[in-house]
Design an enzyme around this catalytic site. Structure first.
Site, PDB file in Angstrom:
ATOM      1  N   ASP A 164      -5.220  -3.711  -1.288  1.00 41.41           N
ATOM      2  CA  ASP A 164      -5.597  -4.207  -2.608  1.00 41.41           C
ATOM      3  C   ASP A 164      -4.565  -4.059  -3.725  1.00 41.41           C
ATOM      4  OD1 ASP A 164      -7.844  -4.187  -1.021  1.00 41.41           O
ATOM      5  OD2 ASP A 164      -9.079  -3.006  -2.385  1.00 41.41           O
ATOM      6  N   GLU A 391      -9.198   8.688   4.798  1.00 37.71           N
ATOM      7  CA  GLU A 391      -8.849   7.292   4.504  1.00 37.71           C
ATOM      8  C   GLU A 391      -7.330   7.096   4.459  1.00 37.71           C
ATOM      9  OE1 GLU A 391     -10.646   6.040   0.853  1.00 37.71           O
ATOM     10  OE2 GLU A 391     -10.287   3.904   1.215  1.00 37.71           O
TER      11      GLU A 391
HETATM   12  C1  DGY Z   1     -12.611  -1.722  -2.428  1.00 42.12           C
HETATM   13  O1  DGY Z   1     -13.732  -1.813  -2.919  1.00 42.12           O
HETATM   14  O2  DGY Z   1     -11.772  -0.889  -2.782  1.00 42.12           O
HETATM   15  C2  DGY Z   1     -12.266  -2.624  -1.330  1.00 42.12           C
HETATM   16  O3  DGY Z   1     -11.008  -2.344  -0.821  1.00 42.12           O
HETATM   17  C3  DGY Z   1     -12.346  -4.053  -1.749  1.00 42.12           C
HETATM   18  O4  DGY Z   1     -12.480  -4.790  -0.598  1.00 42.12           O
END
Ligand code: DGY
Length: 423
Positions: A164, A391
């Site tokens: 992202d 994560e």
């Molecule tokens: C988040 O909500 O951070 C996701 O990566 C978006 O898909």
């Protein structure tokens, strides 16, 4: 020790499991089904429960839109604090969903599962129908994300990449004019330390682009041209090329028409070299909207290895450069090269190590440089052994960030451990 960890990894997945699908993590950060997470999760399950693996993909495909698009999020539970939630997206077919897609890993995963498992006849029928749906999805990507027939597809929102807030998008995001009087309430930075998450200035733009897509009714015919964001990403296209090659094999197995796809693969294999900078020996993104090359040393540029290009000269140069990405470091791979001015040790996709990136690169390397591939495999397993199924991790110290009990970290750990004969 490793046996213990194998059991723990299975527990992570089972702990995150809902009916027919699995959450990316068991806390409140991602309370839905995510597309590429689900692919990796299915691969993890395939090592101890084939039914769960098939169910995971089956459920995801139930959310496929009529035109073929597979959304990046399916909202099975409507009552959550996630932003943007189902009502904000306001779309979906049978299941409420987001209106954008995510990296096309499913055909790759399905082929892997099929290659290494004995499949019952009833399961084969299910898989055949999945292959048909994936064919439709790949045709959607080709038709609407490459309408000029260039051999390369575009993403229309940074969320479609899965990485992202990567610096890869900084230039293009700066060009996006934030909507006036924008109102929204983030949930993510209440759950995770905001220092590890994207900035509000990123979210302003994510939401602006999303609202614009919604205002255009997510109509794929117009959005390639109209979208506020349109980038040909090396990582996404590398995954797509590999997925097309694997889908081609699946289509042959099930006697589906495959000539058109074959043609597209030949074209992509050739045209992806347009993204290659011969002098520097690196692949770089292209911003279609703003007609600009984007040169950012992202680990995702090395996903090109996963595409298994036939051009061995390029492969060799890329591997040489990859070895410099985190030269002789204890932990790898940082999502962004550490000497890059915008590298950040802790912030989401701007520096930390991600298990899925290591896995993709390992898969791309193992038939090209086995020794280096095995180093990456061992380092990835060790990172998890020391720091748990998180994560993401600091490239400097190995310290874990973001969500704990992260499904794809557990899944891909299982896949690395159980992988047979390096195939
Ligand atoms: C988040 O909500 O951070 C996701 O990566 C978006 O898909």
């Amino acid at each position: 020790m490793r046996n213990n960890l194998i059991e723990k990894a299975k527990k992570v997945l089972l702990g995150n499991k809902k009916r027919g699908f699995t959450l990316p993590t068991n806390n409140k950060l991602y309370p839905a089904q995510w597309k590429w997470d689900s692919g990796f999760i299915a691969l993890g399950y395939s090592h101890f429960n084939l039914k769960y693996a098939i169910d995971e993909i089956s459920t995801l495909l139930k959310g496929q839109w009529k035109d073929g698009m597979i959304p990046h999020i399916l909202f099975h539970d409507l009552n959550t604090n996630y932003y943007p939630n189902h009502s904000v997206w306001n779309c979906g077919n049978k299941i409420h969903s987001s209106g954008i897609t995510q990296p096309p890993v499913l055909a790759i995963i399905l082929k892997k599962i099929l290659d290494k498992n004995k499949i019952k006849v009833t399961q084969k029928i299910k898989i055949k129908s999945m292959v048909q749906k994936l064919k439709k999805y790949h045709e959607w990507l080709i038709k609407y994300r490459d309408p000029k027939n260039t051999g390369l597809v575009s993403i229309l929102h940074p969320w479609e990449s899965g990485y992202d807030n990567s610096p890869l998008w900084d230039y293009s995001m700066n060009e996006v004019k934030v909507e006036k009087n924008l109102k929204y309430k983030r949930g993510d930075n209440k759950v995770i330390n905001p220092e590890y998450r994207p900035l509000d200035s990123d979210y302003d733009r994510y939401v602006t682009i999303k609202n614009h897509l919604r205002n255009n009714k997510y109509n794929p015919k117009h959005l390639y041209k109209k979208s506020m964001f349109n980038v040909v990403d090396v990582g996404f296209n590398s995954i797509f090329l590999r997925a097309n090659k694997d889908l081609l094999e699946l289509l042959k197995i099930f006697n589906f028409e495959h000539k058109k796809l074959h043609k597209f693969i030949l074209k992509s294999e050739n045209k992806i070299e347009k993204l290659y900078n011969k002098k520097k020996g690196v692949f770089t993104n292209y911003d279609v909207k703003n007609k600009k090359k984007i040169v950012v040393p992202s680990i995702t540029n090395y996903f090109i290895l996963f595409a298994n290009l036939k051009n061995q000269n390029i492969n060799k140069k890329i591997i040489k450069n990859l070895k410099n990405h985190n030269l002789k470091k204890k932990y790898m791979f940082s999502s962004i090269k550490p000497n890059y001015k915008k590298f950040e040790e802790k912030r989401y996709w701007r520096g930390p190590v991600w298990i899925n990136c290591n896995w993709i690169i390992y898969q791309g390397l193992k038939n090209k440089d086995k020794k280096f591939a095995n180093i990456i495999k061992e380092k990835t397993i060790n990172l998890i052994e020391k720091n748990g199924f998180y994560e993401y991790y600091s490239f400097k110290t190995g310290k874990a960030f973001g969500a704990n009990n992260f499904s794809w970290s557990a899944s891909l750990f299982l896949d690395l451990i159980f992988e047979k004969n390096n195939n």
